[in-house]
Motif scaffolding. Structure first.
Motif, PDB file in Angstrom:
ATOM      1  N   THR A   8      11.158  -3.723 -24.407  1.00 17.09           N
ATOM      2  CA  THR A   8      10.560  -2.437 -24.065  1.00 17.09           C
ATOM      3  C   THR A   8      11.530  -1.308 -24.395  1.00 17.09           C
ATOM      4  O   THR A   8      11.143  -0.293 -24.966  1.00 17.09           O
ATOM      5  CB  THR A   8      10.204  -2.393 -22.564  1.00 17.09           C
ATOM      6  N   ALA A   9      12.800  -1.508 -24.041  1.00 12.65           N
ATOM      7  CA  ALA A   9      13.812  -0.468 -24.286  1.00 12.65           C
ATOM      8  C   ALA A   9      13.956  -0.174 -25.779  1.00 12.65           C
ATOM      9  O   ALA A   9      14.085   0.993 -26.173  1.00 12.65           O
ATOM     10  CB  ALA A   9      15.155  -0.885 -23.695  1.00 12.65           C
ATOM     11  N   THR A  10      13.928  -1.201 -26.608  1.00 10.99           N
ATOM     12  CA  THR A  10      14.061  -0.989 -28.054  1.00 10.99           C
ATOM     13  C   THR A  10      12.886  -0.196 -28.596  1.00 10.99           C
ATOM     14  O   THR A  10      13.072   0.778 -29.340  1.00 10.99           O
ATOM     15  CB  THR A  10      14.178  -2.333 -28.794  1.00 10.99           C
ATOM     16  N   ILE A  11      11.670  -0.574 -28.239  1.00 13.90           N
ATOM     17  CA  ILE A  11      10.486   0.143 -28.706  1.00 13.90           C
ATOM     18  C   ILE A  11      10.532   1.587 -28.208  1.00 13.90           C
ATOM     19  O   ILE A  11      10.284   2.530 -28.966  1.00 13.90           O
ATOM     20  CB  ILE A  11       9.192  -0.559 -28.252  1.00 13.90           C
ATOM     21  N   ASN A  12      10.869   1.768 -26.946  1.00 17.58           N
ATOM     22  CA  ASN A  12      10.960   3.114 -26.388  1.00 17.58           C
ATOM     23  C   ASN A  12      11.999   3.949 -27.134  1.00 17.58           C
ATOM     24  O   ASN A  12      11.747   5.109 -27.473  1.00 17.58           O
ATOM     25  CB  ASN A  12      11.300   3.044 -24.899  1.00 17.58           C
ATOM     26  N   ASN A  13      13.165   3.374 -27.408  1.00 14.15           N
ATOM     27  CA  ASN A  13      14.215   4.105 -28.127  1.00 14.15           C
ATOM     28  C   ASN A  13      13.779   4.470 -29.542  1.00 14.15           C
ATOM     29  O   ASN A  13      14.064   5.574 -30.008  1.00 14.15           O
ATOM     30  CB  ASN A  13      15.510   3.294 -28.170  1.00 14.15           C
ATOM     31  N   LEU A  14      13.113   3.560 -30.230  1.00 16.82           N
ATOM     32  CA  LEU A  14      12.647   3.855 -31.587  1.00 16.82           C
ATOM     33  C   LEU A  14      11.658   5.022 -31.591  1.00 16.82           C
ATOM     34  O   LEU A  14      11.674   5.867 -32.488  1.00 16.82           O
ATOM     35  CB  LEU A  14      12.011   2.613 -32.216  1.00 16.82           C
ATOM     36  N   ILE A  19      12.098   7.661 -34.696  1.00 21.43           N
ATOM     37  CA  ILE A  19      12.251   6.729 -35.821  1.00 21.43           C
ATOM     38  C   ILE A  19      10.893   6.165 -36.233  1.00 21.43           C
ATOM     39  O   ILE A  19      10.607   6.034 -37.419  1.00 21.43           O
ATOM     40  CB  ILE A  19      13.254   5.617 -35.473  1.00 21.43           C
ATOM     41  N   ILE A  20      10.056   5.828 -35.249  1.00 24.43           N
ATOM     42  CA  ILE A  20       8.710   5.342 -35.537  1.00 24.43           C
ATOM     43  C   ILE A  20       7.701   6.153 -34.736  1.00 24.43           C
ATOM     44  O   ILE A  20       8.032   6.750 -33.715  1.00 24.43           O
ATOM     45  CB  ILE A  20       8.532   3.835 -35.252  1.00 24.43           C
ATOM     46  N   GLN A  21       6.459   6.142 -35.223  1.00 28.11           N
ATOM     47  CA  GLN A  21       5.379   6.890 -34.588  1.00 28.11           C
ATOM     48  C   GLN A  21       4.108   6.056 -34.651  1.00 28.11           C
ATOM     49  O   GLN A  21       3.774   5.512 -35.705  1.00 28.11           O
ATOM     50  CB  GLN A  21       5.192   8.199 -35.341  1.00 28.11           C
ATOM     51  N   PRO A  22       3.380   5.936 -33.512  1.00 27.94           N
ATOM     52  CA  PRO A  22       2.142   5.160 -33.547  1.00 27.94           C
ATOM     53  C   PRO A  22       1.055   5.848 -34.363  1.00 27.94           C
ATOM     54  O   PRO A  22       0.904   7.062 -34.298  1.00 27.94           O
ATOM     55  CB  PRO A  22       1.736   5.041 -32.082  1.00 27.94           C
ATOM     56  N   VAL A  23       0.347   5.047 -35.140  1.00 25.31           N
ATOM     57  CA  VAL A  23      -0.758   5.552 -35.941  1.00 25.31           C
ATOM     58  C   VAL A  23      -2.082   5.085 -35.344  1.00 25.31           C
ATOM     59  O   VAL A  23      -3.049   5.834 -35.267  1.00 25.31           O
ATOM     60  CB  VAL A  23      -0.631   5.053 -37.401  1.00 25.31           C
TER      61      VAL A  23
END
Length: 112
Positions: A8-14, A19-23
């Motif tokens: 969860t922490a990695t996804i949250n940090n990205l 760095i990433i954005q949901p499409v």
């Protein structure tokens, strides 16, 4: 890159580091995999942030990440947990100025 476990922490940090954005985000019923419910990407981000803040719970969620191509990443939640009735799948894209290698290294670093 094949599917990799992440946190969860990695996804949250990205996401929070731009760095990433949901499409696109969808929720599937495990029993009836053809049933799909769209999820608002902003609500998905809020849920990730909430879960990350509840640190004692954040590690109880199974995350898998797969890099699909030059700039797309698929993240799924709940697929491996036999007690969850839904799987949520998010399609993400890289934000400008970031590379797939950066995402891959972060995922590998945080899970190792």
């Amino acid at each position: 890159m094949s599917k990799r476990r992440t946190t969860t922490a990695t996804i949250n940090n990205l996401i929070t580091n731009g760095i990433i954005q949901p499409v696109k985000v969808e929720s599937y019923d495990k029993e009836h995999s053809s049933v799909v419910s769209p999820v608002n990407p902003d609500s998905f981000i809020e849920s990730i942030q909430f879960l990350n803040e509840a640190s004692y719970l954040s590690d109880s969620v199974d995350w898998q990440c797969e890099i699909n191509g030059d700039d797309t990443i698929t993240v799924d939640v709940g697929r491996l947990n036999p007690y969850m009735s839904h799987v949520t799948v998010g399609q993400f894209r890289l934000c400008d100025g970031h590379s797939i290698d950066e995402v891959e290294n972060k995922i590998l670093q945080d899970v190792a």
